[in-house]
Design a protein around this motif. Structure first.
Motif, short mmCIF file in Angstrom:
data_model
loop_
_atom_site.label_atom_id
_atom_site.label_comp_id
_atom_site.label_asym_id
_atom_site.label_seq_id
_atom_site.Cartn_x
_atom_site.Cartn_y
_atom_site.Cartn_z
N TYR A 21 25.82 -42.90 0.12
CA TYR A 21 24.96 -43.04 -1.05
C TYR A 21 23.67 -42.28 -0.79
N ILE A 22 22.88 -42.09 -1.83
CA ILE A 22 21.59 -41.42 -1.70
C ILE A 22 20.50 -42.48 -1.73
N ALA A 23 19.69 -42.48 -0.69
CA ALA A 23 18.55 -43.40 -0.61
C ALA A 23 17.29 -42.61 -0.97
N ILE A 24 16.56 -43.09 -1.95
CA ILE A 24 15.29 -42.47 -2.33
C ILE A 24 14.17 -43.28 -1.69
N VAL A 25 13.28 -42.58 -1.01
CA VAL A 25 12.11 -43.21 -0.40
C VAL A 25 10.90 -42.76 -1.22
N PRO A 26 10.31 -43.68 -2.00
CA PRO A 26 9.17 -43.29 -2.84
C PRO A 26 7.98 -42.82 -2.00
N GLY A 27 7.31 -41.80 -2.48
CA GLY A 27 6.13 -41.28 -1.80
C GLY A 27 4.87 -41.99 -2.27
N GLY A 28 3.73 -41.33 -2.06
CA GLY A 28 2.46 -41.94 -2.42
C GLY A 28 1.64 -41.14 -3.41
N ALA A 29 2.21 -40.05 -3.94
CA ALA A 29 1.46 -39.20 -4.87
C ALA A 29 1.20 -39.93 -6.19
N GLU A 30 0.14 -39.52 -6.85
CA GLU A 30 -0.17 -40.13 -8.15
C GLU A 30 0.67 -39.52 -9.27
N GLN A 31 1.04 -38.24 -9.13
CA GLN A 31 1.89 -37.60 -10.13
C GLN A 31 3.32 -38.13 -9.96
N VAL A 32 4.01 -38.30 -11.09
CA VAL A 32 5.37 -38.83 -11.06
C VAL A 32 6.37 -37.76 -11.49
N LEU A 33 7.62 -37.94 -11.07
CA LEU A 33 8.70 -37.04 -11.45
C LEU A 33 9.11 -37.33 -12.89
N ALA A 34 9.21 -36.29 -13.69
CA ALA A 34 9.70 -36.43 -15.05
C ALA A 34 11.18 -36.09 -15.07
N SER A 35 11.85 -36.43 -16.16
CA SER A 35 13.26 -36.07 -16.29
C SER A 35 13.39 -34.56 -16.18
N GLY A 36 14.36 -34.11 -15.39
CA GLY A 36 14.51 -32.69 -15.10
C GLY A 36 13.78 -32.27 -13.84
N GLY A 37 13.07 -33.23 -13.20
CA GLY A 37 12.31 -32.94 -11.99
C GLY A 37 13.20 -32.75 -10.78
N ARG A 38 12.59 -32.32 -9.70
CA ARG A 38 13.32 -32.00 -8.48
C ARG A 38 12.71 -32.73 -7.28
N ILE A 39 13.56 -33.36 -6.49
CA ILE A 39 13.14 -33.95 -5.22
C ILE A 39 13.30 -32.86 -4.17
N THR A 40 12.20 -32.47 -3.54
CA THR A 40 12.23 -31.33 -2.63
C THR A 40 12.40 -31.74 -1.17
N ASP A 41 11.99 -32.94 -0.82
CA ASP A 41 12.09 -33.41 0.56
C ASP A 41 13.42 -34.16 0.71
N THR A 42 14.42 -33.51 1.33
CA THR A 42 15.74 -34.10 1.44
C THR A 42 16.24 -34.06 2.88
N GLN A 43 17.17 -34.96 3.17
CA GLN A 43 17.86 -34.97 4.46
C GLN A 43 19.34 -35.16 4.17
N GLY A 44 20.16 -34.21 4.62
CA GLY A 44 21.59 -34.26 4.38
C GLY A 44 22.27 -35.31 5.22
N SER A 45 23.58 -35.41 5.04
CA SER A 45 24.35 -36.40 5.78
C SER A 45 24.52 -35.97 7.23
N ILE A 46 24.70 -36.96 8.07
CA ILE A 46 24.91 -36.71 9.49
C ILE A 46 26.40 -36.92 9.77
N SER A 47 27.01 -35.92 10.37
CA SER A 47 28.44 -35.97 10.65
C SER A 47 28.70 -36.73 11.95
#
Length: 162
Positions: free
Chosen positions: A110-136
């Motif tokens: 599953y994908i776990a989202i860890v909320p950040g601390g920025a005041e600006q929020v993601l709108a629909s169509g937004g992009r999460i840029t900080d990602t970590q792929g699966s570990i094999s």
């Protein structure tokens, strides 16, 4: 004979109706029905998505808040582009991160989202840029075996303790 045939047809119809009911219930409760409807649509790019499937959960703090709706390869970067549909009432900070995690050693991903601390929020169509792929798991085991053989380069078994 005719009454027996009618009873068999009625029983078959009841079994099919019950099966259709359970299928509809599973689709609605499984989150696939909500993915098509409203919600916040986000994208994220991962280097590895091993074991992740369409319809997989998106969670925050272990609580299901959405699902994976699409997976594709970006032909320019060769990264896996994942489209997520999360609840529209969430105000996810722009610097939130996403990582692919396992439910258990043999379970699904599953994908776990860890909320950040920025005041600006993601709108629909937004992009999460900080990602970590699966570990094999296979890759980790391979590295472990390689490191063990490097500690004993002669390939000989270590002497048994006396």
């Amino acid at each position: 004979m005719k009454a027996q045939r009618l009873a068999e047809i009625a029983t078959g119809a009841v079994v099919i109706a019950v099966a259709v009911f359970f299928l509809a219930y599973a689709v609605v409760q499984g989150g696939r029905a909500t993915a098509a409807g409203g919600g916040l649509v986000l994208t994220a790019a991962f280097d590895r998505v091993d074991g992740l499937n369409n319809g997989a959960d998106v969670r925050i703090g272990g609580v299901r808040v959405g699902s994976v709706t699409e997976m594709r390869i970006d032909p320019r970067t060769f990264l896996a582009e994942i489209t997520l549909n999360v609840r529209s009432d969430l105000q996810l900070p722009r610097d939130s991160s996403a990582e692919i995690q396992s439910e258990s050693l043999l379970g699904g991903r599953y994908i776990a989202i860890v909320p950040g601390g920025a005041e600006q929020v993601l709108a629909s169509g937004g992009r999460i840029t900080d990602t970590q792929g699966s570990i094999s798991l296979e890759s980790l085991l391979g590295r472990f075996i390689f490191s063990v053989t490097q500690m004993n380069p002669g390939g000989e078994a270590a002497p048994a303790p006396r």
